[in-house]
Design a protein around this motif. Structure first.
Motif, PDB file in Angstrom:
ATOM      1  N   ASP A   5       0.834  -1.205   0.000  1.00 35.25           N
ATOM      2  CA  ASP A   5       0.000   0.000   0.000  1.00 35.25           C
ATOM      3  C   ASP A   5       0.867   1.254   0.000  1.00 35.25           C
ATOM      4  OD1 ASP A   5      -2.294  -1.574   0.121  1.00 35.25           O
ATOM      5  OD2 ASP A   5      -2.477  -1.382   2.298  1.00 35.25           O
ATOM      6  N   THR A   6       1.903   1.248   0.830  1.00 33.12           N
ATOM      7  CA  THR A   6       2.807   2.400   0.915  1.00 33.12           C
ATOM      8  C   THR A   6       3.525   2.606  -0.415  1.00 33.12           C
ATOM      9  OG1 THR A   6       3.129   2.053   3.280  1.00 33.12           O
ATOM     10  CG2 THR A   6       4.783   3.376   2.146  1.00 33.12           C
ATOM     11  N   LYS A  11       4.373   5.728  -5.134  1.00 30.82           N
ATOM     12  CA  LYS A  11       4.558   5.715  -6.583  1.00 30.82           C
ATOM     13  C   LYS A  11       3.604   6.710  -7.245  1.00 30.82           C
ATOM     14  CE  LYS A  11       4.278   2.592 -10.565  1.00 30.82           C
ATOM     15  NZ  LYS A  11       4.032   1.205 -10.985  1.00 30.82           N
ATOM     16  N   GLU A  12       2.339   6.697  -6.848  1.00 29.09           N
ATOM     17  CA  GLU A  12       1.361   7.622  -7.414  1.00 29.09           C
ATOM     18  C   GLU A  12       1.727   9.071  -7.120  1.00 29.09           C
ATOM     19  OE1 GLU A  12      -2.329   6.221  -5.759  1.00 29.09           O
ATOM     20  OE2 GLU A  12      -2.399   4.496  -7.120  1.00 29.09           O
ATOM     21  N   THR A  31       5.135  21.096  -2.532  1.00 31.79           N
ATOM     22  CA  THR A  31       4.135  20.224  -1.916  1.00 31.79           C
ATOM     23  C   THR A  31       4.682  18.825  -1.674  1.00 31.79           C
ATOM     24  OG1 THR A  31       3.204  19.462  -4.026  1.00 31.79           O
ATOM     25  CG2 THR A  31       2.280  21.483  -3.082  1.00 31.79           C
ATOM     26  N   LEU A  32       5.796  18.488  -2.345  1.00 30.18           N
ATOM     27  CA  LEU A  32       6.340  17.131  -2.265  1.00 30.18           C
ATOM     28  C   LEU A  32       7.493  16.983  -1.277  1.00 30.18           C
ATOM     29  CD1 LEU A  32       6.445  16.301  -6.082  1.00 30.18           C
ATOM     30  CD2 LEU A  32       4.806  15.443  -4.396  1.00 30.18           C
ATOM     31  N   LEU A  33       8.335  18.001  -1.181  1.00 26.43           N
ATOM     32  CA  LEU A  33       9.556  17.887  -0.379  1.00 26.43           C
ATOM     33  C   LEU A  33       9.314  18.261   1.080  1.00 26.43           C
ATOM     34  CD1 LEU A  33      12.123  19.580  -2.805  1.00 26.43           C
ATOM     35  CD2 LEU A  33      11.652  17.139  -2.544  1.00 26.43           C
ATOM     36  N   HIS A  34       9.895  17.495   1.962  1.00 26.84           N
ATOM     37  CA  HIS A  34       9.888  17.795   3.394  1.00 26.84           C
ATOM     38  C   HIS A  34      10.762  19.028   3.628  1.00 26.84           C
ATOM     39  CE1 HIS A  34      10.781  17.317   7.676  1.00 26.84           C
ATOM     40  NE2 HIS A  34       9.659  16.594   7.724  1.00 26.84           N
ATOM     41  N   ALA A  72       8.857   0.930  -7.401  1.00 25.37           N
ATOM     42  CA  ALA A  72       8.494   1.375  -6.057  1.00 25.37           C
ATOM     43  C   ALA A  72       8.604   0.215  -5.085  1.00 25.37           C
ATOM     44  CB  ALA A  72       7.074   1.932  -6.044  1.00 25.37           C
ATOM     45  N   ASP A  73       9.187   0.492  -3.932  1.00 25.10           N
ATOM     46  CA  ASP A  73       9.363  -0.512  -2.888  1.00 25.10           C
ATOM     47  C   ASP A  73       9.215   0.183  -1.543  1.00 25.10           C
ATOM     48  OD1 ASP A  73      10.001  -2.703  -1.348  1.00 25.10           O
ATOM     49  OD2 ASP A  73      12.143  -2.582  -1.731  1.00 25.10           O
TER      50      ASP A  73
END
Length: 126
Positions: A5-6, A11-12, A31-34, A72-73
């Motif tokens: 699920d993660t 990946k999405e 919006t994506l980067l911490h 994705a893993d």
């Protein structure tokens, strides 16, 4: 949430971000980067704002990006793509590795190399 699920969620998230970035919307990175994003590529700064300022001036910001594969893993998403710089420099093969925690990118690694002439790579670069 399971690792599957993660991996699917991450990946999405990365694919949506890549699509937006490739369309010229660099601000999607905010919006994506911490905030405390860590960059592992030599010469590239860490920190969300410093990295975005840097990448906005880098060749990738104006290049044509052609996504070839995604892996994705769990907390890692890997993108393999062709980058065609807008300034006429040779195309580059790029592999980005993104690590995500709670829906935010916290780390990034990459490998970049020029795409050699077809005669040098009989099985193709991509």
């Amino acid at each position: 949430m399971t690792n599957t699920d993660t991996a699917t969620r991450n990946k999405e998230l990365i694919l949506r971000g890549f699509t937006e970035f490739a369309a010229g919307h660099i601000e999607v990175l905010r919006t994506l980067l911490h905030d405390d994003f860590i960059e592992h590529s030599p010469g590239n700064p860490s920190g969300r704002d410093a990295f975005i300022d840097f990448i906005a001036q880098a060749p990738v910001a104006s290049a044509r990006l052609e996504l070839v594969r995604v892996i994705a893993d769990a907390e890692y998403v890997v993108l393999h793509y062709r980058m065609a710089p807008s300034d006429g420099r040779p195309d580059m093969a790029v592999v980005d590795i993104w690590r995500l925690v709670d829906g935010k990118i916290v780390e990034h690694w990459d490998v970049v190399q020029p795409v050699p002439a077809a005669a040098q790579i009989p099985h193709g670069m991509f």
